[in-house]
Design a protein around this motif. Sequence first.
Motif, mmCIF file in Angstrom:
data_model
loop_
_atom_site.group_PDB
_atom_site.id
_atom_site.type_symbol
_atom_site.label_atom_id
_atom_site.label_comp_id
_atom_site.label_asym_id
_atom_site.label_seq_id
_atom_site.Cartn_x
_atom_site.Cartn_y
_atom_site.Cartn_z
ATOM 1 N N ASN A 131 0.823 -1.203 0.000
ATOM 2 C CA ASN A 131 0.000 0.000 0.000
ATOM 3 C C ASN A 131 0.861 1.259 0.000
ATOM 4 O O ASN A 131 0.576 2.231 -0.704
ATOM 5 C CB ASN A 131 -0.954 0.013 1.206
ATOM 6 N N LYS A 132 1.915 1.224 0.788
ATOM 7 C CA LYS A 132 2.824 2.363 0.860
ATOM 8 C C LYS A 132 3.494 2.588 -0.495
ATOM 9 O O LYS A 132 3.603 3.714 -0.976
ATOM 10 C CB LYS A 132 3.876 2.113 1.946
ATOM 11 N N SER A 133 3.915 1.514 -1.120
ATOM 12 C CA SER A 133 4.555 1.590 -2.424
ATOM 13 C C SER A 133 3.595 2.142 -3.473
ATOM 14 O O SER A 133 3.964 2.978 -4.290
ATOM 15 C CB SER A 133 5.048 0.213 -2.831
ATOM 16 N N LEU A 185 3.075 5.868 -2.931
ATOM 17 C CA LEU A 185 4.246 6.623 -3.389
ATOM 18 C C LEU A 185 4.267 6.720 -4.910
ATOM 19 O O LEU A 185 4.577 7.771 -5.470
ATOM 20 C CB LEU A 185 5.533 5.965 -2.883
ATOM 21 N N SER A 186 3.940 5.630 -5.582
ATOM 22 C CA SER A 186 3.910 5.637 -7.046
ATOM 23 C C SER A 186 2.865 6.616 -7.562
ATOM 24 O O SER A 186 3.112 7.371 -8.498
ATOM 25 C CB SER A 186 3.602 4.247 -7.584
ATOM 26 N N LYS A 187 1.685 6.618 -6.950
ATOM 27 C CA LYS A 187 0.629 7.545 -7.356
ATOM 28 C C LYS A 187 1.075 8.986 -7.154
ATOM 29 O O LYS A 187 0.850 9.853 -7.992
ATOM 30 C CB LYS A 187 -0.654 7.276 -6.574
ATOM 31 N N ALA A 205 1.607 11.811 -10.061
ATOM 32 C CA ALA A 205 0.893 13.086 -10.007
ATOM 33 C C ALA A 205 1.877 14.249 -10.101
ATOM 34 O O ALA A 205 1.616 15.238 -10.783
ATOM 35 C CB ALA A 205 0.079 13.176 -8.723
ATOM 36 N N GLU A 206 3.011 14.126 -9.419
ATOM 37 C CA GLU A 206 4.018 15.181 -9.472
ATOM 38 C C GLU A 206 4.598 15.307 -10.874
ATOM 39 O O GLU A 206 4.808 16.409 -11.370
ATOM 40 C CB GLU A 206 5.133 14.908 -8.463
ATOM 41 N N ARG A 207 4.851 14.180 -11.527
ATOM 42 C CA ARG A 207 5.380 14.215 -12.894
ATOM 43 C C ARG A 207 4.394 14.880 -13.834
ATOM 44 O O ARG A 207 4.778 15.680 -14.674
ATOM 45 C CB ARG A 207 5.662 12.785 -13.382
ATOM 46 N N LYS A 208 3.128 14.535 -13.703
ATOM 47 C CA LYS A 208 2.122 15.118 -14.579
ATOM 48 C C LYS A 208 2.041 16.623 -14.382
ATOM 49 O O LYS A 208 1.950 17.379 -15.333
ATOM 50 C CB LYS A 208 0.754 14.487 -14.328
ATOM 51 N N SER A 209 2.081 17.082 -13.149
ATOM 52 C CA SER A 209 1.976 18.516 -12.910
ATOM 53 C C SER A 209 3.216 19.252 -13.402
ATOM 54 O O SER A 209 3.126 20.375 -13.876
ATOM 55 C CB SER A 209 1.741 18.801 -11.420
#
Length: 91
Positions: free
Chosen positions: A17-19, A22-24, A28-32
Amino acid sequence: MRLNQASNDKHVSRQKNKSKSLSKKENAERKSKNSVSPRLLGKLSSALTSVKKEGQERINALRRNLDKEDDFEKQDRIDEIETETGRSMER
């Protein structure tokens, strides 16, 4: 032993779940960071097309001028040969 297995399963589940979270978050940061206005992209594309067109026009003009200069040099050489030999060459 079952208690230990259950504890390990919970630990693995938490890690997954943690992984995932973090991936999500990273996605999201890459997209922004990578998102660029479509309007800006359109303007940049248009400007690039214009620059390419102007550059090609300049290249074509330079080629035409070079061809004219070659013709002048050729005619000068013909005139020179005619003067030296005293004969007229076909044009």
